[in-house]
Design a protein around this motif. Structure first.
Motif, PDB file in Angstrom:
ATOM      1  N   UNK A  69       0.840  -1.202   0.000  1.00  0.00           N
ATOM      2  CA  UNK A  69       0.000   0.000   0.000  1.00  0.00           C
ATOM      3  C   UNK A  69       0.874   1.250   0.000  1.00  0.00           C
ATOM      4  N   UNK A  70       1.914   1.235   0.839  1.00  0.00           N
ATOM      5  CA  UNK A  70       2.817   2.380   0.921  1.00  0.00           C
ATOM      6  C   UNK A  70       3.521   2.613  -0.416  1.00  0.00           C
ATOM      7  N   UNK A  71       4.015   1.538  -1.019  1.00  0.00           N
ATOM      8  CA  UNK A  71       4.740   1.662  -2.289  1.00  0.00           C
ATOM      9  C   UNK A  71       3.831   2.133  -3.412  1.00  0.00           C
ATOM     10  N   UNK A  72       2.647   1.524  -3.519  1.00  0.00           N
ATOM     11  CA  UNK A  72       1.725   1.905  -4.590  1.00  0.00           C
ATOM     12  C   UNK A  72       1.195   3.316  -4.387  1.00  0.00           C
ATOM     13  N   UNK A  73       1.067   3.737  -3.121  1.00  0.00           N
ATOM     14  CA  UNK A  73       0.621   5.094  -2.828  1.00  0.00           C
ATOM     15  C   UNK A  73       1.670   6.118  -3.241  1.00  0.00           C
ATOM     16  N   UNK A  74       2.928   5.843  -2.892  1.00  0.00           N
ATOM     17  CA  UNK A  74       4.013   6.766  -3.259  1.00  0.00           C
ATOM     18  C   UNK A  74       4.181   6.819  -4.775  1.00  0.00           C
ATOM     19  N   UNK A  75       4.191   5.628  -5.416  1.00  0.00           N
ATOM     20  CA  UNK A  75       4.426   5.567  -6.864  1.00  0.00           C
ATOM     21  C   UNK A  75       3.212   6.046  -7.666  1.00  0.00           C
ATOM     22  N   UNK A  76       2.033   5.517  -7.338  1.00  0.00           N
ATOM     23  CA  UNK A  76       0.845   5.762  -8.157  1.00  0.00           C
ATOM     24  C   UNK A  76       0.080   7.028  -7.840  1.00  0.00           C
ATOM     25  N   UNK A  77       0.300   7.594  -6.644  1.00  0.00           N
ATOM     26  CA  UNK A  77      -0.429   8.813  -6.267  1.00  0.00           C
ATOM     27  C   UNK A  77       0.522   9.993  -6.125  1.00  0.00           C
ATOM     28  N   UNK A  78       1.470   9.897  -5.180  1.00  0.00           N
ATOM     29  CA  UNK A  78       2.334  11.041  -4.894  1.00  0.00           C
ATOM     30  C   UNK A  78       3.245  11.371  -6.079  1.00  0.00           C
ATOM     31  N   UNK A  79       4.075  10.384  -6.503  1.00  0.00           N
ATOM     32  CA  UNK A  79       5.014  10.653  -7.594  1.00  0.00           C
ATOM     33  C   UNK A  79       4.305  10.873  -8.924  1.00  0.00           C
ATOM     34  N   UNK A 164       4.851   1.125 -12.529  1.00  0.00           N
ATOM     35  CA  UNK A 164       5.317   0.261 -11.441  1.00  0.00           C
ATOM     36  C   UNK A 164       4.219   0.052 -10.398  1.00  0.00           C
ATOM     37  N   UNK A 165       3.433   1.104 -10.146  1.00  0.00           N
ATOM     38  CA  UNK A 165       2.343   0.967  -9.176  1.00  0.00           C
ATOM     39  C   UNK A 165       1.300  -0.028  -9.667  1.00  0.00           C
ATOM     40  N   UNK A 166       1.056  -0.058 -10.991  1.00  0.00           N
ATOM     41  CA  UNK A 166       0.096  -1.013 -11.558  1.00  0.00           C
ATOM     42  C   UNK A 166       0.547  -2.451 -11.301  1.00  0.00           C
ATOM     43  N   UNK A 167       1.858  -2.694 -11.411  1.00  0.00           N
ATOM     44  CA  UNK A 167       2.385  -4.039 -11.175  1.00  0.00           C
ATOM     45  C   UNK A 167       2.207  -4.440  -9.711  1.00  0.00           C
ATOM     46  N   UNK A 168       2.432  -3.491  -8.802  1.00  0.00           N
ATOM     47  CA  UNK A 168       2.244  -3.763  -7.378  1.00  0.00           C
ATOM     48  C   UNK A 168       0.777  -4.051  -7.083  1.00  0.00           C
ATOM     49  N   UNK A 169      -0.112  -3.244  -7.686  1.00  0.00           N
ATOM     50  CA  UNK A 169      -1.555  -3.439  -7.496  1.00  0.00           C
ATOM     51  C   UNK A 169      -1.966  -4.814  -8.009  1.00  0.00           C
ATOM     52  N   UNK A 170      -1.414  -5.205  -9.160  1.00  0.00           N
ATOM     53  CA  UNK A 170      -1.733  -6.501  -9.751  1.00  0.00           C
ATOM     54  C   UNK A 170      -1.389  -7.640  -8.799  1.00  0.00           C
ATOM     55  N   UNK A 171      -0.285  -7.486  -8.071  1.00  0.00           N
ATOM     56  CA  UNK A 171       0.157  -8.555  -7.166  1.00  0.00           C
ATOM     57  C   UNK A 171      -0.602  -8.548  -5.848  1.00  0.00           C
ATOM     58  N   UNK A 172      -0.717  -7.379  -5.201  1.00  0.00           N
ATOM     59  CA  UNK A 172      -1.310  -7.318  -3.867  1.00  0.00           C
ATOM     60  C   UNK A 172      -2.825  -7.496  -3.890  1.00  0.00           C
ATOM     61  N   UNK A 179     -10.807  -2.583  -3.900  1.00  0.00           N
ATOM     62  CA  UNK A 179     -11.523  -1.376  -3.477  1.00  0.00           C
ATOM     63  C   UNK A 179     -10.863  -0.805  -2.222  1.00  0.00           C
ATOM     64  N   UNK A 180     -10.572  -1.682  -1.264  1.00  0.00           N
ATOM     65  CA  UNK A 180      -9.898  -1.270  -0.032  1.00  0.00           C
ATOM     66  C   UNK A 180      -8.508  -0.718  -0.357  1.00  0.00           C
ATOM     67  N   UNK A 181      -7.795  -1.413  -1.227  1.00  0.00           N
ATOM     68  CA  UNK A 181      -6.461  -0.979  -1.639  1.00  0.00           C
ATOM     69  C   UNK A 181      -6.497   0.417  -2.244  1.00  0.00           C
ATOM     70  N   UNK A 182      -7.465   0.661  -3.125  1.00  0.00           N
ATOM     71  CA  UNK A 182      -7.581   1.974  -3.771  1.00  0.00           C
ATOM     72  C   UNK A 182      -7.853   3.061  -2.741  1.00  0.00           C
ATOM     73  N   UNK A 183      -8.739   2.777  -1.793  1.00  0.00           N
ATOM     74  CA  UNK A 183      -9.050   3.756  -0.756  1.00  0.00           C
ATOM     75  C   UNK A 183      -7.839   4.115   0.084  1.00  0.00           C
ATOM     76  N   UNK A 184      -7.105   3.100   0.534  1.00  0.00           N
ATOM     77  CA  UNK A 184      -5.897   3.336   1.335  1.00  0.00           C
ATOM     78  C   UNK A 184      -4.855   4.106   0.524  1.00  0.00           C
TER      79      UNK A 184
END
Length: 303
Positions: A69-79, A164-172, A179-184
């Protein structure tokens, strides 16, 4: 859920995101891109988390899911959104759109490199054709592309981080509800963006108190419909059909945004845009394997 239904849902998401381009063009005329993006994503994340909480479906992450969640948040949202906001402010609209159009192809390449998917040359060709179609669709007569600006590098880094965030989302998402993942992701990422905006441009938050109610309504619709519902649905599709196959539908974002700007903003559409849109459609049909499956089915019926 069948692939056909997922494809249709993704088309709906791309339509919402295409219309959202028009909404964002309107919003950035009232608000700073960074501050507006931070507020918009916060509203989206807060909406998702609130609904899940009320429905008692707020799943608690386990073990390594926190890091995902932390990685996908930093990569897919912040960066992604941070670099994109600054990148688009330092390059032309044409070059920015072209670079963004290569996001599906870049996602497919990374998915193949890191073993998330296997792809034949026909399907990979679909991604290439789709990217070329996006390039043609955003080009207009007399607008040249010269040199590499600093903004171009930032826009490219923004789609690289998103891929890269898409790949993390695909795995987790195999263990954590998408839905929970997207919210977090959105809520935590938006808090970082809000912090950055408060440091870089603190005075911009006052513009939300003076904006017309109609503009605030556009912001809420953009945040809840396009960002919250759109990303929840998109991440759900990633969990079902993979990052690469989902990403190719991103080409339709360009197609629908061109249609929206032509109809709602009265912008002209030339022959380049028409040819580009046709190439986008062909690229998606080829990249998803739909065209290949149709030809194979037709050949079997004719035997």
């Amino acid at each position: 859920m069948s692939k056909v239904k997922i494809y249709l849902i993704l088309l709906g998401v791309m339509l919402a995101w295409g219309l959202n381009i028009v909404a964002l063009k309107l919003l950035v005329s009232y608000f700073s891109p960074l501050t507006m993006t931070a507020v918009r994503i916060f509203i989206a994340g807060f909406t998702i988390i609130s609904i899940l909480f009320l429905l008692k479906k707020l799943q608690k992450p386990q073990g390594t899911e926190y890091y995902a969640i932390m990685a996908s948040s930093i990569l897919g949202v912040v960066l992604h959104h941070g670099l994109l906001a600054f990148g688009l402010a330092n390059t032309t609209a044409v070059k920015g759109s072209i670079i963004l159009g290569f996001s599906p192809l870049l996602t497919a390449i990374l998915a193949i490199i890191f073993g998330f998917t296997q792809m034949g040359w026909q399907r990979f060709l679909g991604f290439v054709v789709g990217a070329f179609g996006v390039t043609m669709a955003v080009m207009r007569g007399g607008e040249g592309i010269t040199g590499i600006a600093f903004g171009d590098i930032l826009v490219f880094l923004s789609i690289l981080s998103q891929a890269f965030s898409f790949l993390i989302i695909s795995k987790v998402s195999k263990t954590l509800n998408p839905v929970v993942l997207t919210g977090y992701m959105m809520l935590s990422g938006s808090l970082v963006l809000l912090l950055l905006a408060s440091i870089i441009e603190p005075a911009q938050f006052m513009t939300f108190t003076t904006a017309p109610l109609s503009i605030i309504a556009v912001l809420l619709v953009s945040a809840i419909v396009a960002t919250a519902i759109g990303h929840v649905t998109y991440n759900y599709a990633i969990s079902k059909i993979g990052a690469a196959e989902t990403a190719i539908f991103g080409n339709f974002n360009t197609l629908f945004s061109l249609m929206a700007t032509a109809i709602l903003l009265k912008e002209s559409v030339g022959i380049n845009q028409i040819i580009g849109c046709l190439l986008i459609i062909f690229g998606v049909l080829t990249g998803t394997g739909t065209l290949e499956a149709f030809i194979r089915r037709k050949a079997q019926l004719n035997r």
